[in-house]
Write an enzyme that holds these catalytic residues in place. Structure first.
Site, PDB file in Angstrom:
ATOM      1  N   CYS A 209      -3.307  11.450   3.240  1.00 42.50           N
ATOM      2  CA  CYS A 209      -3.563  10.575   2.093  1.00 42.50           C
ATOM      3  C   CYS A 209      -3.262  11.278   0.782  1.00 42.50           C
ATOM      4  CB  CYS A 209      -5.022  10.125   2.089  1.00 42.50           C
ATOM      5  SG  CYS A 209      -5.431   8.844   3.286  1.00 42.50           S
TER       6      CYS A 209
ATOM      7  N   GLU B  59       0.805  -1.217   0.000  1.00 43.43           N
ATOM      8  CA  GLU B  59       0.000   0.000   0.000  1.00 43.43           C
ATOM      9  C   GLU B  59       0.841   1.270   0.000  1.00 43.43           C
ATOM     10  OE1 GLU B  59      -3.630   0.082   0.137  1.00 43.43           O
ATOM     11  OE2 GLU B  59      -3.345  -1.988  -0.513  1.00 43.43           O
TER      12      GLU B  59
ATOM     13  N   HIS C   3      -5.076   1.687   7.022  1.00 40.04           N
ATOM     14  CA  HIS C   3      -3.657   1.960   6.792  1.00 40.04           C
ATOM     15  C   HIS C   3      -3.028   2.470   8.088  1.00 40.04           C
ATOM     16  CE1 HIS C   3      -4.552   2.800   2.276  1.00 40.04           C
ATOM     17  NE2 HIS C   3      -4.029   1.594   2.402  1.00 40.04           N
TER      18      HIS C   3
END
Length: 444
Positions: free
Chosen positions: A368, A174, A250
């Site tokens: 993000c 990720e 995350h």
């Protein structure tokens, strides 16, 4: 030579919509099917990026990807004209159309893992695009991500680019959302902390039961090998599976670091004290570990407000500031904690709030939206200058958004052939603005 950390923010794409595609991301799923405003979303992101540039930080922009992704729809059997492909997908497989129309590349924390030249064995700055295999709508991104990164960081004397890891669950990766680099000064050899959710090879390690652990230990180890990182400056830290099951999809939803500061929730990790001691030892001391107690901010409040999906940046005076979404200010427990944080003896001396609600409602906060790249003046000089934020680029991109973006988008609009034309027209112009060459498939 001066060193610093640059932020490269994702430019929100023209098809920004709320499809609720990300299982495990509470905000994404809870806002599914709402009307989105792509124009406002892009402008919110640009405003944040420009504000950081005005603070004296080095700030760049990363281009969005072509959506709807007609190429991917054709790969899975839809045929005919582009309009036919959209119509057939909408009528027979609407979830696949939604996946191929997501603007999720805006969250560039997932674009890649970046290791600066001070850390790598060959003295170059390394990029590995994340394969994002856990989510269909994100798994179609890495090839184009690699092309965009190469168009921006093209000088092979300074930059090394790797192909994304094999597209298999063993190597679920990720990107920087599960990676934090700690250092004393940005030009120093740092300690790279890889946070993983599960190990494929070691079944004895715990794993979440409700939501998927997207990052594997094996992927983290592979990226470290590719980047030539020394074991003496690398730490592998397991995320607490219980918080993954509470919506912490995350690590950057539960922890964030900058230089010698690690800001994290009490429940963020497994074996916390042992691993913090390892970080302290490899950093050779002078770490600031800021643990937020559950009694002050619960995990659900942290997830809802994205307290840890904030950016910690170092300003020109050497002090650090938190770049937070306005949702943190609107959450009483989180706002009270942040105010108290400023009275503690830590390097963090200010909090700046930004409205990024269009992104927040889809499950991504300020952190993000950015990819962090620690670099030197010489490396910055080798970066494509047309992507670097300044007054002229800010004005140009806002004009571009006003010209090409819709101010509302629904799920039904995703099959509109005109939306595809609008998106391609916009991106064709953007390649000229940012001098990106032929990074999009429709141009080949």
């Amino acid at each position: 030579m001066k060193h610093f950390e640059a932020n490269f923010d994702g430019l929100v794409g023209p098809t920004h919509n709320y499809a609720g595609l990300s299982f495990g991301n509470v905000a994404s799923q809870s806002n599914a099917a709402q009307l989105s405003n792509p124009r406002e979303a892009a402008k919110q992101g640009l405003k944040k990026a420009k504000a950081l540039a005005d603070m004296g930080l080095v700030q760049g922009m990363l281009a969005p990807q072509e959506r709807p992704d007609i190429h991917s729809l054709r790969r899975i059997g839809f045929t005919g004209s582009d309009a036919d492909v959209l119509a057939k997908a909408a009528s027979t497989a609407p979830l696949l159309l939604q996946a191929c129309t997501s603007a999720s590349s805006m969250w560039t924390a997932n674009a890649a893992t970046v290791s600066p030249s001070a850390d790598s064995s060959d003295g170059r700055l390394h990029f590995t695009p994340a394969n994002l295999v856990d989510k269909l709508h994100r798994s179609i991104e890495p090839t184009t991500t690699g092309r965009i990164l190469k168009a921006i960081f093209s000088d092979s004397r300074h930059f090394a680019h790797h192909t994304h890891l094999p597209e298999h669950p063993t190597f679920g990766d990720e990107g920087a959302a599960n990676h934090t680099r700690l250092c004393h000064q940005y030009g120093d050899k740092g300690v790279e902390v890889f946070v993983y959710g599960r190990s494929v090879a070691d079944a004895s390690k715990p794993a979440p039961k409700k939501y998927p652990a997207r990052q594997t230990l094996e992927a983290s180890q592979a990226v470290a090998r590719l980047h030539g990182l020394a074991d003496s400056h690398t730490v592998y830290l397991q995320q607490n599976p219980d918080v993954i099951d509470q919506g912490v999809f995350h690590n950057d939803v539960i922890a964030v670091g900058n230089q010698n500061v690690l800001f994290y929730h009490e429940q963020a990790f497994l074996d916390t004290q042992e691993k913090l001691a390892e970080i302290e030892q490899k950093m050779q001391g002078n770490m600031h570990f800021i643990e937020v107690p559950t009694a002050k901010v619960g995990v659900l409040d942290a997830v809802k407000s994205y307290l840890f999906n904030t950016q910690i940046v170092t300003l020109g005076d050497g002090n650090m500031a938190i770049i937070a979404p306005t949702d943190c200010r609107e959450n009483p427990a989180v706002y009270e904690y942040l105010n108290s944080l400023l009275t503690m003896n830590t390097p963090i001396k200010a909090v700046h709030y930004f409205d990024v609600k269009q992104s927040m409602q889809n499950g991504g906060g300020p952190a993000c939206l950015r990819l962090r790249v620690a670099m030197s003046e010489a490396e910055l000089a080798a970066v494509n200058p047309h992507v670097m934020m300044n007054d002229a680029l800010f004005a140009r991109l806002n004009q571009w958004v006003d010209k090409h973006y819709r101010d509302r988008l629904s799920a039904a609009d995703l099959a509109d052939p005109q939306l595809l034309i609008e998106s391609r027209t916009a991106l064709d112009e953007l390649t000229q603005i940012m001098q990106l060459g032929s990074v999009y498939q429709f141009q080949r």
